[in-house]
Design an enzyme around this catalytic site. Structure first.
Site, PDB file in Angstrom:
ATOM      1  N   LYS A   1       0.863  -1.190   0.000  1.00  0.00           N
ATOM      2  CA  LYS A   1       0.000   0.000   0.000  1.00  0.00           C
ATOM      3  C   LYS A   1       0.892   1.231   0.000  1.00  0.00           C
ATOM      4  CE  LYS A   1      -4.560   0.315   2.038  1.00  0.00           C
ATOM      5  NZ  LYS A   1      -5.306   0.278   3.289  1.00  0.00           N
TER       6      LYS A   1
HETATM    7  O1  G3P Z   1      -7.972   0.843   4.914  1.00  0.00           O
HETATM    8  C1  G3P Z   1      -8.239   2.140   4.547  1.00  0.00           C
HETATM    9  C2  G3P Z   1      -9.638   2.606   4.854  1.00  0.00           C
HETATM   10  O2  G3P Z   1     -10.555   1.603   4.586  1.00  0.00           O
HETATM   11  C3  G3P Z   1      -9.795   3.286   6.166  1.00  0.00           C
HETATM   12  O3  G3P Z   1     -11.137   3.501   6.515  1.00  0.00           O
HETATM   13  O4  G3P Z   1     -12.878   4.174   8.128  1.00  0.00           O
HETATM   14  O5  G3P Z   1     -10.475   4.748   8.606  1.00  0.00           O
HETATM   15  O6  G3P Z   1     -11.722   5.927   6.817  1.00  0.00           O
HETATM   16  P1  G3P Z   1     -11.573   4.653   7.572  1.00  0.00           P
END
Ligand code: G3P
Length: 217
Positions: free
Chosen positions: A84
């Protein structure tokens, strides 16, 4: 649309995989820290051994040379690991270098069609638009997913898959599928919410009660 789990929790990953519906995992430094994993290498190797598909592990250093070095190191931990990399100028540089070495990249923290297009041109295998975080900022996160899917459809040679990330609830999953996302990466809680329907539970209860009333068992 494929479903990935967005977590670093081993039990949740094992459960999702056992259901036969989870074909990949995405992690990020926040998710790793939430689980208290101290040994990053051991954690990534463990997840990769459970999951029958790609596992995204994020670089946790800054600057293209350091990111490249760490990406190569992480890529050697398992055959199904995907690196990533954030959608920045340095991230693009690292992504195009990794592409030449056949190391797969999931370009993360994507908030625009331009970032997605550049990620695809640099050779990213996946692009991750962050739906929930855009919604949080008062934008329509899923509109971005749809825009990216539509733009990519114009160019058959762009093979980058659109991975809807920052998914917060089951409606996001339906919208991602309608938008044509190749993958939605969902928190474990959302996976459970997707499965559950009260009418299914009521139906099972009634069927079993009716059966018991005639069979006596
Ligand atoms: O893995 C990246 C993403 O899915 C993070 O989600 O909920 O922290 O914005 P969030």
């Amino acid at each position: 649309m494929r479903i990935f789990l967005d977590t670093a929790n081993i039990e949740h990953i094992e459960h999702g995989v056992s259901l036969g519906v989870v074909s990949g995992v995405t992690t990020n430094p926040t998710l790793v820290s939430m689980e208290g994993h101290k040994d990053y290498r051991a954690m990534v190797k463990k997840i990769c051994s459970i999951v029958p598909g790609p596992v995204s592990a994020e670089v946790v250093v800054e600057g293209a040379p350091a990111m490249l070095e760490q990406a190569r190191e992480i890529a050697a931990w398992a055959t199904n690991v995907v690196i990533k990399i954030p959608a920045t100028a340095e991230g693009l540089e690292v992504t195009s270098a990794l592409k030449k070495e056949n190391i797969k990249v999931n370009m993360t923290l994507c908030f625009s069609v331009n970032q997605a297009l550049l990620a695809a041109l640099a050779g990213a295998s996946y692009i991750s638009p962050f739906v929930g975080r855009l919604d949080d900022a008062g934008h329509d996160g899923m509109a971005l997913v749809k825009d990216i899917v539509d733009v990519f459809k114009n160019y058959q040679d762009l093979t980058t898959e659109v991975l809807a990330a920052s998914i917060r609830h089951p409606l996001h999953c339906i919208a991602a599928a309608r938008a044509g996302a190749h993958i939605a990466t969902v928190p474990y809680k959302v996976l459970l919410q997707m499965i559950k329907h009260p009418l299914t539970d009521i139906g099972i209860e009634r069927f079993l009660a009716d059966w018991k009333s005639v069979s006596g068992k």
